[in-house]
Design a protein around this motif. Structure first.
Motif, PDB file in Angstrom:
ATOM      1  N   PHE A  32     -25.218   4.523   1.026  1.00  7.13           N
ATOM      2  CA  PHE A  32     -24.768   4.144  -0.317  1.00  7.13           C
ATOM      3  C   PHE A  32     -24.485   2.641  -0.395  1.00  7.13           C
ATOM      4  O   PHE A  32     -23.612   2.206  -1.135  1.00  7.13           O
ATOM      5  N   GLU A  33     -25.217   1.842   0.380  1.00  8.66           N
ATOM      6  CA  GLU A  33     -24.897   0.418   0.476  1.00  8.66           C
ATOM      7  C   GLU A  33     -24.856  -0.292  -0.875  1.00  8.66           C
ATOM      8  O   GLU A  33     -23.915  -1.072  -1.123  1.00  8.66           O
ATOM      9  N   PRO A  34     -25.819  -0.097  -1.785  1.00  8.82           N
ATOM     10  CA  PRO A  34     -25.712  -0.794  -3.080  1.00  8.82           C
ATOM     11  C   PRO A  34     -24.413  -0.463  -3.825  1.00  8.82           C
ATOM     12  O   PRO A  34     -23.748  -1.363  -4.353  1.00  8.82           O
ATOM     13  N   LEU A  35     -24.064   0.824  -3.857  1.00  7.53           N
ATOM     14  CA  LEU A  35     -22.811   1.220  -4.512  1.00  7.53           C
ATOM     15  C   LEU A  35     -21.609   0.674  -3.755  1.00  7.53           C
ATOM     16  O   LEU A  35     -20.651   0.175  -4.357  1.00  7.53           O
ATOM     17  N   ASN A  36     -21.651   0.752  -2.429  1.00 10.57           N
ATOM     18  CA  ASN A  36     -20.534   0.250  -1.637  1.00 10.57           C
ATOM     19  C   ASN A  36     -20.334  -1.250  -1.816  1.00 10.57           C
ATOM     20  O   ASN A  36     -19.198  -1.729  -1.871  1.00 10.57           O
ATOM     21  N   ARG A  37     -21.436  -1.997  -1.898  1.00 12.70           N
ATOM     22  CA  ARG A  37     -21.316  -3.447  -2.097  1.00 12.70           C
ATOM     23  C   ARG A  37     -20.705  -3.751  -3.471  1.00 12.70           C
ATOM     24  O   ARG A  37     -19.893  -4.682  -3.605  1.00 12.70           O
ATOM     25  N   ALA A  38     -21.091  -2.978  -4.473  1.00 15.49           N
ATOM     26  CA  ALA A  38     -20.502  -3.186  -5.795  1.00 15.49           C
ATOM     27  C   ALA A  38     -19.011  -2.877  -5.778  1.00 15.49           C
ATOM     28  O   ALA A  38     -18.198  -3.622  -6.346  1.00 15.49           O
ATOM     29  N   LEU A  39     -18.633  -1.790  -5.094  1.00 15.31           N
ATOM     30  CA  LEU A  39     -17.214  -1.441  -4.992  1.00 15.31           C
ATOM     31  C   LEU A  39     -16.459  -2.467  -4.143  1.00 15.31           C
ATOM     32  O   LEU A  39     -15.287  -2.754  -4.400  1.00 15.31           O
ATOM     33  N   PHE A  40     -17.145  -3.021  -3.147  1.00 12.31           N
ATOM     34  CA  PHE A  40     -16.517  -4.055  -2.318  1.00 12.31           C
ATOM     35  C   PHE A  40     -16.229  -5.301  -3.153  1.00 12.31           C
ATOM     36  O   PHE A  40     -15.139  -5.891  -3.043  1.00 12.31           O
ATOM     37  N   SER A  41     -17.177  -5.703  -3.994  1.00 12.47           N
ATOM     38  CA  SER A  41     -16.955  -6.856  -4.871  1.00 12.47           C
ATOM     39  C   SER A  41     -15.810  -6.580  -5.850  1.00 12.47           C
ATOM     40  O   SER A  41     -14.969  -7.452  -6.101  1.00 12.47           O
ATOM     41  N   LEU A  42     -15.782  -5.349  -6.383  1.00 13.45           N
ATOM     42  CA  LEU A  42     -14.678  -4.974  -7.262  1.00 13.45           C
ATOM     43  C   LEU A  42     -13.355  -5.018  -6.516  1.00 13.45           C
ATOM     44  O   LEU A  42     -12.339  -5.507  -7.033  1.00 13.45           O
ATOM     45  N   GLY A  43     -13.367  -4.528  -5.276  1.00 12.96           N
ATOM     46  CA  GLY A  43     -12.150  -4.539  -4.480  1.00 12.96           C
ATOM     47  C   GLY A  43     -11.660  -5.947  -4.181  1.00 12.96           C
ATOM     48  O   GLY A  43     -10.453  -6.210  -4.210  1.00 12.96           O
ATOM     49  N   LEU A  44     -12.600  -6.869  -3.895  1.00 11.21           N
ATOM     50  CA  LEU A  44     -12.200  -8.261  -3.663  1.00 11.21           C
ATOM     51  C   LEU A  44     -11.556  -8.855  -4.907  1.00 11.21           C
ATOM     52  O   LEU A  44     -10.558  -9.581  -4.822  1.00 11.21           O
ATOM     53  N   GLY A  45     -12.138  -8.548  -6.077  1.00  9.47           N
ATOM     54  CA  GLY A  45     -11.560  -9.057  -7.317  1.00  9.47           C
ATOM     55  C   GLY A  45     -10.162  -8.514  -7.557  1.00  9.47           C
ATOM     56  O   GLY A  45      -9.250  -9.262  -7.929  1.00  9.47           O
ATOM     57  N   LEU A  46      -9.974  -7.208  -7.320  1.00  8.91           N
ATOM     58  CA  LEU A  46      -8.650  -6.619  -7.493  1.00  8.91           C
ATOM     59  C   LEU A  46      -7.659  -7.163  -6.472  1.00  8.91           C
ATOM     60  O   LEU A  46      -6.475  -7.352  -6.776  1.00  8.91           O
ATOM     61  N   ASP A  47      -8.158  -7.431  -5.266  1.00  8.93           N
ATOM     62  CA  ASP A  47      -7.275  -7.956  -4.239  1.00  8.93           C
ATOM     63  C   ASP A  47      -6.790  -9.360  -4.612  1.00  8.93           C
ATOM     64  O   ASP A  47      -5.605  -9.669  -4.463  1.00  8.93           O
ATOM     65  N   ARG A  48      -7.709 -10.194  -5.081  1.00  7.67           N
ATOM     66  CA  ARG A  48      -7.327 -11.559  -5.452  1.00  7.67           C
ATOM     67  C   ARG A  48      -6.395 -11.558  -6.668  1.00  7.67           C
ATOM     68  O   ARG A  48      -5.459 -12.362  -6.747  1.00  7.67           O
ATOM     69  N   ALA A  49      -6.655 -10.648  -7.615  1.00  3.86           N
ATOM     70  CA  ALA A  49      -5.888 -10.664  -8.862  1.00  3.86           C
ATOM     71  C   ALA A  49      -4.561  -9.928  -8.757  1.00  3.86           C
ATOM     72  O   ALA A  49      -3.588 -10.316  -9.418  1.00  3.86           O
ATOM     73  N   VAL A  50      -4.510  -8.870  -7.930  1.00  3.91           N
ATOM     74  CA  VAL A  50      -3.319  -8.020  -7.927  1.00  3.91           C
ATOM     75  C   VAL A  50      -2.726  -7.871  -6.527  1.00  3.91           C
ATOM     76  O   VAL A  50      -1.564  -8.257  -6.287  1.00  3.91           O
ATOM     77  N   ALA A  51      -3.486  -7.298  -5.610  1.00  7.06           N
ATOM     78  CA  ALA A  51      -2.915  -6.869  -4.333  1.00  7.06           C
ATOM     79  C   ALA A  51      -2.373  -8.037  -3.515  1.00  7.06           C
ATOM     80  O   ALA A  51      -1.238  -7.980  -3.022  1.00  7.06           O
ATOM     81  N   ARG A  52      -3.152  -9.094  -3.380  1.00  9.97           N
ATOM     82  CA  ARG A  52      -2.696 -10.210  -2.551  1.00  9.97           C
ATOM     83  C   ARG A  52      -1.481 -10.919  -3.148  1.00  9.97           C
ATOM     84  O   ARG A  52      -0.517 -11.191  -2.408  1.00  9.97           O
ATOM     85  N   PRO A  53      -1.465 -11.241  -4.449  1.00  8.03           N
ATOM     86  CA  PRO A  53      -0.255 -11.865  -4.997  1.00  8.03           C
ATOM     87  C   PRO A  53       0.987 -11.001  -4.850  1.00  8.03           C
ATOM     88  O   PRO A  53       2.075 -11.515  -4.534  1.00  8.03           O
ATOM     89  N   VAL A  54       0.840  -9.690  -5.076  1.00 11.08           N
ATOM     90  CA  VAL A  54       2.002  -8.806  -4.931  1.00 11.08           C
ATOM     91  C   VAL A  54       2.466  -8.761  -3.474  1.00 11.08           C
ATOM     92  O   VAL A  54       3.673  -8.825  -3.187  1.00 11.08           O
ATOM     93  N   ALA A  55       1.503  -8.655  -2.541  1.00  6.70           N
ATOM     94  CA  ALA A  55       1.867  -8.617  -1.126  1.00  6.70           C
ATOM     95  C   ALA A  55       2.509  -9.933  -0.684  1.00  6.70           C
ATOM     96  O   ALA A  55       3.461  -9.942   0.104  1.00  6.70           O
ATOM     97  N   THR A  56       1.998 -11.053  -1.201  1.00 11.48           N
ATOM     98  CA  THR A  56       2.579 -12.354  -0.861  1.00 11.48           C
ATOM     99  C   THR A  56       4.009 -12.461  -1.381  1.00 11.48           C
ATOM    100  O   THR A  56       4.917 -12.923  -0.661  1.00 11.48           O
ATOM    101  N   ALA A  57       4.233 -12.033  -2.629  1.00 12.53           N
ATOM    102  CA  ALA A  57       5.587 -12.056  -3.181  1.00 12.53           C
ATOM    103  C   ALA A  57       6.505 -11.116  -2.400  1.00 12.53           C
ATOM    104  O   ALA A  57       7.678 -11.438  -2.144  1.00 12.53           O
ATOM    105  N   TYR A  58       5.986  -9.992  -2.002  1.00 12.32           N
ATOM    106  CA  TYR A  58       6.763  -9.022  -1.218  1.00 12.32           C
ATOM    107  C   TYR A  58       7.223  -9.642   0.099  1.00 12.32           C
ATOM    108  O   TYR A  58       8.378  -9.483   0.510  1.00 12.32           O
TER     109      TYR A  58
END
Length: 273
Positions: free
Chosen positions: A40-66
């Motif tokens: 499922f590499e094409p789908l996985n790569r798309a989900l990976f790009s989505l995950g990177l975007g969510l990480d930069r926008a949400v997960a990493r800032p929250v974890a850094t503040a934590y």
């Protein structure tokens, strides 16, 4: 939500089985081709790009503040409490895998840390020799011979395989702590899940940064690290059937003995008298 997750995972499992069971595996006398670990590499790569975007926008800032707001001892206590809440499911999988002693020790650890350790914030059980160990339904499936299945990538959850996805879903819906019925249980469960994601992201900050420093293809790097880690861990040894009892030894007749022939004396060479 839980039913939808299970349906998606089941669909991926069926698709994965259809992918690896191609004609090359059905022709007798022909060497089987190695299954593609990432069909499922094409789908996985798309989900990976989505995950990177969510990480930069949400997960990493929250974890850094934590990490910045809470001092290390407080974060350590939160991590201990979250880990303690997972112990009942660890014990269940210990028992399902036939490790009854480990399951009993896990339950004693949970009872000790929940009471003496103030719902797991402290870890007196470890000081008494009852250290934590991870276990999951994915390991239980592997214990009974279930294959890992194709590689998957889930935003915010990271890399896993089909067996891990199914095991994680079962652990989630069967968790005794989450199923407990008391006032405010829903709020506690949401807070626990959210804190677990933040805690894991904060704990993995250094590893994630180191992983991406020199990666020319971050997706391939993450996949390679995950697959190598899975191969190194070897999952759980598969339970095997009891060996057959050896048959009683049969007495073999002794080989026939050949009578020993005494050599005849040499003829006398003395002349007759």
């Amino acid at each position: 939500m839980q039913a939808a997750l299970l349906a998606v995972v089941a669909g991926l499992l069926l698709a994965g089985c259809a992918t690896v069971a191609g004609p090359q595996n059905q022709v007798a006398g022909v060497a089987r081709a190695a299954p593609n670990p990432d069909p499922f590499e094409p789908l996985n790569r798309a989900l990976f790009s989505l995950g990177l975007g969510l990480d930069r926008a949400v997960a990493r800032p929250v974890a850094t503040a934590y990490r910045r707001i809470l001092p290390r001892p407080v974060r350590h206590g939160v991590h201990n409490a979250l880990q303690n809440a997972d112990e009942p499911m660890v014990a269940i999988n210990d028992v399902l895998q036939g490790r009854f002693g480990a399951g009993a020790r896990t339950l004693v650890r949970f009872a000790t840390n929940t009471t003496v350790g103030v719902v797991g914030v402290f870890d007196p059980a470890a000081k008494a020799g009852l250290s934590h160990h991870d276990n999951s339904f994915a390991s239980t499936l592997g214990r009974y011979g279930a294959p890992p299945g194709p590689y998957l990538y889930m935003p915010l959850l990271g890399p896993l395989n089909v067996r891990g996805a199914i095991g994680g879903a079962v652990d989630y819906v069967a968790d005794p702590v989450a199923l407990a019925n008391y006032s405010g249980a829903a709020t506690v469960n949401v807070a626990r899940t959210s804190l677990s994601l933040v805690d894991e992201r904060a704990e993995a900050e250094r590893e994630i940064n180191a992983l991406f420093v020199s990666a020319t293809d971050p997706y391939a790097t993450v996949r390679s690290v995950f697959l190598q880690s899975e191969a190194a861990s070897g999952a759980e040894p598969v339970l095997e059937a009891l060996p057959d009892m050896p048959a009683a030894p049969t007495e073999t007749p002794a080989p026939p003995t050949t009578p020993k022939v005494e050599p005849s004396p040499p003829p006398s060479s003395a002349p007759p008298s």
